[in-house]
Enzyme design. Structure first.
Site, short mmCIF file in Angstrom:
data_model
loop_
_atom_site.label_atom_id
_atom_site.label_comp_id
_atom_site.label_asym_id
_atom_site.label_seq_id
_atom_site.Cartn_x
_atom_site.Cartn_y
_atom_site.Cartn_z
N HIS A 27 0.84 -1.19 0.00
CA HIS A 27 0.00 0.00 0.00
C HIS A 27 0.88 1.25 0.00
CE1 HIS A 27 0.94 0.37 4.25
NE2 HIS A 27 0.40 -0.81 4.50
N HIS A 30 4.01 1.58 2.22
CA HIS A 30 5.23 0.94 1.73
C HIS A 30 5.93 1.85 0.71
CE1 HIS A 30 2.81 -2.73 2.88
NE2 HIS A 30 3.90 -2.87 3.60
N CYS A 136 -0.19 -11.19 19.69
CA CYS A 136 -0.87 -10.53 18.57
C CYS A 136 -0.28 -11.07 17.27
CB CYS A 136 -0.69 -9.01 18.64
SG CYS A 136 -1.32 -8.15 17.17
N CYS A 139 1.14 -8.26 14.92
CA CYS A 139 2.48 -7.78 15.25
C CYS A 139 3.50 -8.92 15.28
CB CYS A 139 2.49 -7.11 16.63
SG CYS A 139 1.59 -5.57 16.72
N CYS A 153 -4.49 -4.81 21.05
CA CYS A 153 -3.19 -4.41 20.54
C CYS A 153 -3.21 -2.93 20.16
CB CYS A 153 -2.83 -5.27 19.32
SG CYS A 153 -1.41 -4.65 18.40
N HIS A 156 -2.90 -2.82 16.10
CA HIS A 156 -3.91 -3.43 15.22
C HIS A 156 -5.34 -3.37 15.77
CE1 HIS A 156 -0.11 -5.23 13.79
NE2 HIS A 156 -0.68 -5.13 12.62
N LYS A 307 -6.67 7.09 8.81
CA LYS A 307 -5.62 6.09 8.69
C LYS A 307 -6.05 5.05 7.67
CE LYS A 307 -2.97 2.67 11.30
NZ LYS A 307 -2.76 2.00 12.60
N LYS A 310 -8.12 -1.53 5.83
CA LYS A 310 -8.97 -2.38 5.00
C LYS A 310 -10.42 -2.28 5.46
CE LYS A 310 -5.26 -5.66 4.17
NZ LYS A 310 -4.75 -7.00 4.47
#
Length: 680
Positions: A27, A30, A136, A139, A153, A156, A307, A310
């Site tokens: 995405h 990256h 998690c 992670c 977490c 996430h 942010k 998905k």
């Protein structure tokens, strides 16, 4: 592509990107990390250094196993396919990597990390014990309860699973004082200072030994085997961090490893800071290896203020942006708009504005005017001339500006350095305008000649300066001016001499019309224009001038807003109060019988006229409504007429828009009573 060669005696410079999981497609986050890393690498190449840049794919994780299971394929199939996608994205965005290292590579990666394990074990830093902890999968990390706000977490927002098994542990606690001293003294430098303080705070809270293996059963046989223990697999972070040394030959090519290690910079995102600034240096110290010099920590990208997620459906595909706008325009937007060390927001609108107002109107304009003027008036040959005091002063001022750019780049302040490059270009444009060669060419040809001589060398300097940020555009400038790529040390020199013949002029940057020039960012669907958000009705009252209308006060994530709806004949005030509802947030405000409505409340209706509120007690204020497999790109504002053209329907108690299932937090929107109908 023009390649810059370096002399063998040049100093080395070694840097890395983080090694991303390949359980899903790359995405925009990256892409940001890739262009930041590449800008640093290219600058170092211009300094004449022998640069090695390692990137790759983190494949030995439970994430990848789970993703493969969902697709019904083997982990190696999923990883091979997705690693190629990441590699392709790295190439298209212009990441000048020297090695793409896959952690599933048994020949090039496994020997090195198994050697690393053996060295740590040899000094007694690895031991085995039974353990029960909160894990998690996102992670790939264990957490203490104190580290989990509200039991989820922090990265996430998911509840970790309880894992109980016998694992190998690393004696991290042994290195607490050593790590604190290294980081506090900047022997291990962490950028920015806020991240350094964050790490020091974590260390001072007390380091705990951490698990560095998984049972073969829980790993499902996927990963790097532990030396001399067939029942255990290497923990993903011990394995993945080892990529930074195996990527330059550790375990198979000692000469190459010694040439480049230690790393000068690890470029990472803030979410994996602990692993790189605490776990990794401790492992290296244990193994008797040198530490990296700097850990460069960037923030996250938000899209239109949210942010990337998905669940929200706003993941931005960098491949589509590159196809639509080109790699350089995307690189420029990411590097100039996103703060180097903090979070920043991205939108296509900003990319278009920056392309048109900065790249086209500033750099492109200067390059084009200069080469066209020389082509037309000096037969494509750089003219000579005699510098006056004003020319000398201008050149000296630009040298000071270039020194500022150098200082900023030496500090890895990418956004600020690129801003300074743009200022350098604006100064050159002003020099062009102030000296008006289109006038002096008729009245004083020698003066026009001098101005164009100065401008040619200014353009050459700009081409050097933008190579780290926009290599394609830089190389196009060098090609048009019939030059090879110059080193950074050439900046400020009048090295393009009179009589040098130029190449063929070409448009450097093209203006982008609103909506882009090629492929669309998302499928052609009106639903993607909407911003649908969950709110809570906190007040209901009758409209003073319309007996069929209610005025509702709705609490939203960014404050309260007033909605007018025609629901009086269907629901009482008490039935509406306290309900979580779907609001069309970006609907154009309208006055309904004299009262302004800022949005629209959505309900379901069947053919008989029965109406049901779309609601669910599990929804949270601020949750977004999105369509399955569709990336949202909400407009700032949609009209009511535009809204009515969207095909909403209810089929078998589920809500669809333009044929796509609508979701909130990964769960389909369901009606209770209406099986077939529409949304209005």
């Amino acid at each position: 592509m023009i390649r810059i060669t370096t002399k063998s005696k040049s100093k080395k410079f070694y840097l890395t990107t983080a090694i991303p999981y390949v359980n899903a497609a790359p995405h925009l986050g990256h892409a940001l990390e890739f262009v930041q890393t590449d800008a640093i690498a290219r600058y170092q190449k211009l300094l004449g250094k022998d640069v090695a840049l390692v990137t790759g794919s983190d494949e030995n994780s439970l994430k990848n196993v789970h993703a493969a299971e969902k697709e019904g394929i083997a982990p190696i199939q999923l990883c091979t396919r997705n690693a190629e996608v990441f590699k392709k994205m790295a190439l298209e965005i212009g990441l000048s990597f020297t090695n793409f290292q896959r952690t599933s590579d048994k020949e090039r990666h496994w020997p090195g990390v198994q050697t690393l394990w053996t060295l740590c074990n040899k000094v007694g830093d690895i031991y085995k014990k039974k353990y029960r902890g909160l894990y998690c999968v996102g992670c790939e990390s264990f957490y203490e309860e104190s580290e989990l706000p509200d039991g989820v977490c922090p990265e996430h927002k998911t509840k970790p699973e309880i894992v109980e098994e016998e694992n190998y542990f690393f004696r991290l606690s042994k290195y607490q004082d050593k790590l604190e001293a290294l980081i506090e003294s900047d022997e291990l430098k962490i950028l920015p200072e806020t991240r350094k303080n964050e790490v020091l705070s974590f260390i001072r809270s007390g380091l705990q030994d951490f698990s560095i293996s998984r049972s073969v059963k829980r790993a499902k046989g996927w990963g790097v085997p532990i030396p001399n223990d067939p029942e255990q697999m290497m923990y993903v972070w011990f394995d993945a961090l080892g990529t930074y040394i195996t990527g330059i030959g550790y375990g198979i090519d000692e000469k190459q490893f010694q040439k480049y290690w230690p790393a000068d910079i690890h470029v990472i995102g803030k979410g994996i800071l602990r692993f790189h600034a605490v776990y990794w240096p401790a492992i290296l110290i244990s193994a008797g290896l040198k530490l990296p010099k700097t850990i460069f920590v960037h923030g996250y990208i938000t899209v239109e203020g949210h942010k990337m997620s998905k669940s929200i459906g706003n993941i931005v595909d960098p491949f589509v942006l590159i196809e639509k706008y080109g790699a350089d325009s995307l690189r420029y937007c990411l590097l100039s708009e996103i703060p180097t060390f903090d979070d920043g927001d991205f939108s296509e609108r900003i990319l278009i504005e920056k392309n048109n107002s900065e790249l086209v109107a500033n750099v492109g304009n200067l390059v084009n005017r200069t080469i066209l003027f020389i082509t037309k008036n000096f037969n494509s040959e750089v003219p000579g001339g005699k510098l006056n005091d004003a020319d000398e002063a201008f050149i000296e001022e630009q040298k000071r500006q270039s020194e500022k750019i150098t200082d900023l780049l030496n500090e890895n302040r990418l956004k600020e350095s690129l801003d300074a490059v743009m200022e350098f270009s604006r100064n050159a444009n002003k020099y062009f305008q102030d000296n008006a060669p289109w006038k002096s060419i008729r009245e004083d040809r020698e003066r026009a000649s001098t101005v164009l001589y100065v401008l040619t060398n200014q353009v050459k300097d700009i081409a050097i300066m933008i190579w780290p940020f926009m290599p394609n555009a830089s190389e196009k400038i060098f090609k048009q001016f019939n030059l090879t790529v110059k080193k950074w040390s050439d900046i400020g020199k009048l090295s393009v001499k009179a009589g040098h013949r130029l190449g063929t002029p070409e448009i450097l940057f093209k203006k982008i019309e609103e909506g882009g020039t090629t492929a669309q960012l998302q499928p052609e669907t009106k639903f993607a224009d909407l911003d649908l958000e969950i709110g809570e009705i906190i007040e209901v009252k009758k409209h003073p001038n319309a007996e069929k209308l209610y005025i509702e006060r709705v609490r939203m994530i960014d404050g309260e807003r007033q909605i007018v709806s025609g629901l009086v004949q269907h629901f009482s005030e008490a039935e509406l109060l306290g309900k979580k509802v779907i609001i069309v947030k970006n609907l154009a405000p309208a006055k309904l019988r004299g009262v302004e409505s800022k949005g629209m409340l959505l309900v379901a209706e069947d053919e008989q006229g029965n109406v049901e509120i779309l609601t669910d007690t599990s929804w949270n204020i601020g949750d977004k409504v999105y369509a399955k497999d569709l990336q949202q790109k909400s407009k700032q504002c949609v009209t009511f007429d535009e809204f009515t053209k969207i095909k909403f329907e209810i089929k078998d108690y589920s809500v669809f828009a333009d044929g796509k299932l609508l979701l909130v937090s990964n769960n389909p929107i369901r009606t209770e009573r209406i099986k077939e109908g529409r949304v209005c």
